[in-house]
Scaffold this active site. Structure first.
Site, short mmCIF file in Angstrom:
data_model
loop_
_atom_site.label_atom_id
_atom_site.label_comp_id
_atom_site.label_asym_id
_atom_site.label_seq_id
_atom_site.Cartn_x
_atom_site.Cartn_y
_atom_site.Cartn_z
N ARG A 57 27.97 13.34 61.82
CA ARG A 57 27.70 13.74 60.43
C ARG A 57 26.54 14.73 60.35
NH1 ARG A 57 24.47 10.63 57.80
NH2 ARG A 57 25.58 8.68 58.13
N TYR A 109 27.97 33.81 39.96
CA TYR A 109 29.18 33.03 40.24
C TYR A 109 29.27 31.88 39.24
CZ TYR A 109 32.35 29.81 42.43
OH TYR A 109 33.39 28.93 42.65
N ASP A 181 22.29 34.71 46.94
CA ASP A 181 23.72 34.57 47.21
C ASP A 181 24.21 35.96 47.60
OD1 ASP A 181 26.47 34.47 47.17
OD2 ASP A 181 26.60 33.15 45.44
N LYS A 206 34.70 33.49 51.98
CA LYS A 206 35.01 34.87 51.60
C LYS A 206 34.95 35.79 52.84
CE LYS A 206 34.62 32.82 47.59
NZ LYS A 206 35.74 32.09 47.04
C1 LIG Z 1 29.57 34.72 44.97
C2 LIG Z 1 30.03 33.31 45.22
N1 LIG Z 1 29.11 32.37 45.51
C3 LIG Z 1 29.48 31.09 45.76
C4 LIG Z 1 30.80 30.70 45.72
C5 LIG Z 1 31.17 29.27 46.00
O1 LIG Z 1 31.72 29.18 47.28
P1 LIG Z 1 32.84 28.12 47.72
O2 LIG Z 1 34.06 28.41 46.93
O3 LIG Z 1 32.97 28.36 49.18
O4 LIG Z 1 32.30 26.76 47.40
C6 LIG Z 1 31.78 31.64 45.43
C7 LIG Z 1 33.19 31.24 45.36
O5 LIG Z 1 34.02 31.88 44.75
C8 LIG Z 1 31.39 32.99 45.17
O6 LIG Z 1 32.28 33.93 44.87
#
Ligand SMILES: Cc1ncc(COP(=O)(O)O)c(C=O)c1O
Length: 390
Positions: A57, A109, A181, A206
């Site tokens: 884990r 996001y 991010d 992504k």
């Molecule tokens: C810019 C961005 N940050 C975070 C996330 C969240 O990631 P996950 O879908 O892998 O949980 C996304 C998902 O679409 C995203 O586009």
């Protein structure tokens, strides 16, 4: 593996990513190392764990191999892989002490924004939303007291560009950390840690993986500090570790990240220019265009391209946008981004009430197909949609 510090000094990031840091299995000399799936590990006769592994884990050898590549790409002091981008982001927020003051962008996001708006207060966080593209706004908000600034650049789904070095200075002057991010910038185009950020986050679902077949997340830190220690503990105790099979797939995807991202950027820039002249499009949002308000910062901050993400606003409003989306064939109507295949989405539909996203907007994740095919398919869909919506 032989001394990886030597390798990172000797070879460039493309060479190191292609070979996943050149790890060779010591037992078989396999060039592609095996996937480590064991959840438990033999104790030594003296009851110690000399291998450094005890239970699955908290840690995993395949995940560690992936983390070594990520650390190298972001030039950080440590990397951690998570079961999703959301769990990576939440590990940062949940590692803050109760009462911590957070500044977040008003365009970001959507699922994370929703969590910050509706859930974060129940964990004792005080969140304020600001325009991160306006440094004066950020400075004013930070001077009122701040422990963490969260930034996304380019930011979903309007692709505003945030001056990372500028926000890092503001954060540090206020005694706060900066977390970024960087999912849509990718480590190929931007390295936030080198611009002063403290933590960088990616949804590895992504561009990092790049094939739309794994959900994963990543954090990389500039320093092995107290926040990072809490994040490490958080991942281990909450069971947020990425699985070994997924780690292997992400590592395979990372071998081609430079090629994929460059191809997506080339397609996106070409499409953005062509779409700007399209009679059925009222606006093209893309940091690579001169007309984009963040273009000058993007030139300074993004090296070798402006990313694969574009948004277009369709003449005729929501009905025309949805009708155009209904007619694409090569582009796929689907959420997500950053895969080799091109995706298109009516973003307001998924973000729901309170979204800053206009209802005539289609978000395009440009893949690496032939650009003429991508343009022709969009053009046909826009014209068919306009005929239907009018
Ligand atoms: C810019 C961005 N940050 C975070 C996330 C969240 O990631 P996950 O879908 O892998 O949980 C996304 C998902 O679409 C995203 O586009």
């Amino acid at each position: 593996m032989s001394n990886s510090a030597d390798k990172t000094q000797k070879f460039g990031p493309e060479s190191l990513a292609v070979q996943a840091m050149g790890v060779i299995d010591p037992q078989t000399h396999a060039v592609v190392p095996p996937i480590h799936i064991s959840t438990t590990f033999l104790r030594d006769p003296d009851n110690a764990y000399s291998s450094g592994f005890a239970y699955g884990r908290a840690d995993n050898a395949t995940v560690r191999e992936l983390e070594a590549v990520l650390r190298m790409l972001e030039q950080g002091a440590g990397a951690l892989a998570f079961g999703s981008g959301m769990s990576a982001a939440l590990a940062v927020f949940l590692s803050l002490p109760r009462g911590a003051r957070v500044l977040a962008p008003n365009v970001m996001y959507w699922a994370l924004r929703r969590w910050l708006m509706t859930e974060a207060s129940s964990y004792g966080l005080q969140v304020r939303f600001v325009n991160m593209e306006d440094l004066a706004d950020v400075r004013t908000a930070a001077s009122a007291g701040c422990d963490l600034i969260w930034v996304e650049t380019p930011a979903n789904p309007l692709w505003g560009v945030v001056d990372l070095a500028g926000v890092a200075d503001i954060a540090h002057a206020a005694g706060a950390k900066l977390a970024v991010d960087s999912t849509c910038a990718t480590p190929v185009l931007t390295q936030p840690l080198l611009l002063g950020a403290d933590v960088v986050m990616h949804s590895a679902s992504k561009y990092i993986n790049g094939h739309s077949d794994v959900v994963a997340g990543v954090l990389v830190t500039r320093a092995q500090d107290a926040l990072w220690e809490r994040i490490e503990k958080m991942r281990a105790t909450h069971g947020m570790l990425l699985g070994p099979f997924e780690a292997f797939l992400v590592m395979r995807g990372l071998r081609t990240i430079h090629l994929r991202v460059r191809a997506a950027c080339t397609n996106a820039l070409d499409l953005a220019h062509r779409l700007q002249a399209h009679p059925l499009i009222t606006d093209v949002l893309y940091p690579g265009l001169d007309s984009h308000p963040g273009h000058a910062i993007a030139i300074r901050q993004m090296k070798g391209g402006f990313g694969g993400m574009i948004s277009i606003r369709v003449r005729g409003g929501q009905a025309a946008a949805l009708a155009a989306a209904a007619h694409v064939q090569l582009w796929k109507r689907a959420t997500s981004l950053g895969g080799v295949e091109s995706l298109l989405e009516h973003r307001a539909s998924i973000e729901g009430a309170g979204t800053p996203c206009p209802d005539d907007l289609l978000r395009l994740s440009c893949g690496i197909e032939q650009v003429d095919d991508l343009y022709a398919d969009l053009d046909t869909a826009l014209r068919a949609g306009a005929g239907q919506a009018s």
